[in-house]
Design an enzyme around this catalytic site. Structure first.
Site, short mmCIF file in Angstrom:
data_model
loop_
_atom_site.label_atom_id
_atom_site.label_comp_id
_atom_site.label_asym_id
_atom_site.label_seq_id
_atom_site.Cartn_x
_atom_site.Cartn_y
_atom_site.Cartn_z
N ASP A 184 -22.40 -15.16 -39.65
CA ASP A 184 -21.53 -14.54 -38.66
C ASP A 184 -20.93 -15.60 -37.74
O ASP A 184 -21.32 -16.77 -37.78
CB ASP A 184 -22.29 -13.49 -37.84
CG ASP A 184 -23.71 -13.93 -37.48
OD1 ASP A 184 -23.91 -15.12 -37.20
OD2 ASP A 184 -24.62 -13.08 -37.50
N ASP A 209 -33.57 -3.68 -32.63
CA ASP A 209 -33.01 -2.38 -33.01
C ASP A 209 -32.76 -2.27 -34.51
O ASP A 209 -32.16 -1.31 -34.98
CB ASP A 209 -31.72 -2.09 -32.25
CG ASP A 209 -30.64 -3.15 -32.49
OD1 ASP A 209 -30.89 -4.10 -33.27
OD2 ASP A 209 -29.56 -3.04 -31.89
N GLU A 251 -24.74 -3.72 -36.20
CA GLU A 251 -25.50 -2.94 -35.24
C GLU A 251 -25.86 -1.57 -35.84
O GLU A 251 -25.32 -1.16 -36.86
CB GLU A 251 -24.69 -2.76 -33.96
CG GLU A 251 -24.30 -4.06 -33.26
CD GLU A 251 -25.45 -4.71 -32.50
OE1 GLU A 251 -26.60 -4.25 -32.62
OE2 GLU A 251 -25.20 -5.70 -31.79
#
Length: 260
Positions: free
Chosen positions: A67, A136, A143
């Site tokens: 990324d 998470d 995400e």
């Protein structure tokens, strides 16, 4: 999916570095996908030590990026390109010609994302992709609720992620709002996925990834769909696994020659 429980982060780094070394013996020009952050640092340290001790030849290895921030000027010291060059490429004795990544400073970001997917395919695909995991359950910057079929694309950082990353910048205002990330679908095309997670803070995400359902709310759970995915965790990160004893027994009984 194989789950390997190790005593600590250093042991995990050594185990994964040994797997990378075995890959490079079989395929000296292998394309290795690297991740940034603190989780993979023990892997890089173990690889660098092998090279320094002349126990590993990485001269033909190729490195690719997971990324990148959007909007930082080329050469910015906190761009992920700069971080990978500083922490992985140059310490291994490689040069920028061995390295590829998305262009986060491009005028047309959508085109840059598509170009990077094509470049990975043209390079023969990623042989081994290293991954970390967020608390998470995110991988890369995919995400929660990211599409499990997603390709390399632009994503908006959450405020918490920007706050977490502000320590690398002079102020929160300097942290970009957007990143380019390999999509989950792109990540799943790598031949071998290796995720390293350490610390109790990652325990719930690891448990959901390994033992929970495959779901966009936990992007890393997509590793369950991959034919060769390895999750390496220390005791703390393994603390919420219901089948931890089974995973330990399975790995202990595994033939040594099989590796991970």
């Amino acid at each position: 999916m194989e789950i390997v429980i190790v005593p600590d982060a250093a042991a995990g780094g050594e185990l994964i570095a040994a797997a990378i070394a075995d890959l490079l013996v079989r395929k000296p020009d292998a394309l290795l996908g690297v991740a940034t952050g603190s989780s993979p640092l023990p892997i890089y340290q173990a690889l660098i030590a092998k090279v320094a001790n002349q126990a590993l030849d990485v001269s033909r290895a190729r490195i690719c990026q997971l990324d990148e921030y959007v909007g930082l000027p080329q050469g910015h010291p906190e761009s992920y390109r700069a971080v990978v060059l500083r922490e992985v490429v140059r310490p291994l004795g490689l040069t920028e010609t061995s390295f590829m990544g998305p262009d986060g400073s491009a005028e047309d970001i959508a085109a840059a994302c598509a170009d990077y997917d094509r470049a990975l395919a043209a390079a023969g695909g990623v042989d081994l992709q290293l991954l970390g995991i967020g608390t998470d359950g995110h991988i890369g910057f995919n995400e929660p609720c990211s599409s499990l079929a997603s390709r390399t694309r632009i994503k908006t950082l959450t405020q918490q992620t920007r706050v977490d990353n502000a320590r690398f910048f002079d102020s929160l205002d300097e942290v970009p709002h957007h990143v380019i990330t390999q999509g989950i679908g792109t990540i799943l095309e790598a031949r071998h996925l290796v995720l390293l997670a350490t610390g109790e803070a990652k325990a719930e995400a690891v448990a959901q990834t390994v033992e929970g359902p495959v779901a966009g709310i936990v992007p890393a759970s997509a590793l369950q769909l991959h034919p060769h995915a390895t999750v390496v965790v220390d005791e703390a990160a393994a603390s919420k696994l219901k089948l931890a004893d089974y995973f330990r027994a399975t790995y202990a009984a595994k033939p040594h020659w099989q590796g991970i």
